[in-house]
Structures are given as structure tokens and as C-alpha cells.
Design a protein around this motif. Structure first.
Motif: not given
Length: 104
Positions: A38-50, A55-68
């Protein structure tokens, strides 16, 4: 024998092909591996955001989630096509992490 876990983190391009070789690290337990994934996915998403969250919503949030399938990905708020001020949930799959148990 105690069960350990293997954390696999990978970055994928737009075509779904791996961008770099996946990194693999051994973790002392499945719970520790899940926390690291979870921490790795969120950290990499913060670094590679675009690239990770187009098309991230201005002020939008993101979080790591586990899929099925047990793969950690990013869920984020993206702009709707009709109104850039409104958001809708989306999942980015360019950054992925998963844990697999191993005997150790």
C-alpha cells in the motif's frame, strides 16, 4: 516453518507492458507485505501523478486499494468529461503491487 511474503512492485506503460523490471523484496509476514504494498503504490503514485492518474480532479484525492485479485492499485478522483469541476472515481493501473506468501 514460518510463512514470509514476497512483495512485487511494477510500473506499467499505457500499453500494459512493464516499463521497468519489477522489484521484489522479501517481507517477514503477509501483514507487513500488505502494508508495504500500500505504501509503495501510494508513494509511486505521488511521484508519477500525471502518468498514474490522468485528469486528476483539482484538489482530488487518491489512495491505494486492493482489487479482487489481491493487486494494489490507485483509486483517485478524476475530472468528468462534461464538467472539469466535478469528479468521478477512477482506478489507475500503471502502478501495481502484490504480495505472495513464500515458505521461509
Amino acid at each position: 516453518m514460518a510463512l514470509k511474503a514476497l512483495l512485487v512492485v511494477a510500473l506499467f506503460g499505457a500499453t500494459g507492458d512493464p516499463t521497468f523490471p519489477a522489484t521484489m523484496t522479501e517481507q517477514p509476514s503477509l501483514a507487513a507485505c500488505q502494508a508495504q504494498a500500500r505504501a509503495a503504490v501510494e508513494a509511486l503514485a505521488a511521484l508519477h501523478g500525471e502518468k498514474a492518474m490522468p485528469n486528476l480532479l483539482k484538489g482530488g484525492r487518491f489512495a491505494a486499494v486492493e482489487d479482487e485479485r489481491g493487486v494494489w492499485v490507485i483509486r483517485y478522483d478524476r475530472q468528468t468529461r462534461t464538467d472539469p469541476e466535478r469528479g468521478e472515481p477512477a482506478v489507475g493501473r500503471t502502478i501495481r503491487a502484490t504480495c505472495r506468501t513464500i515458505e521461509g
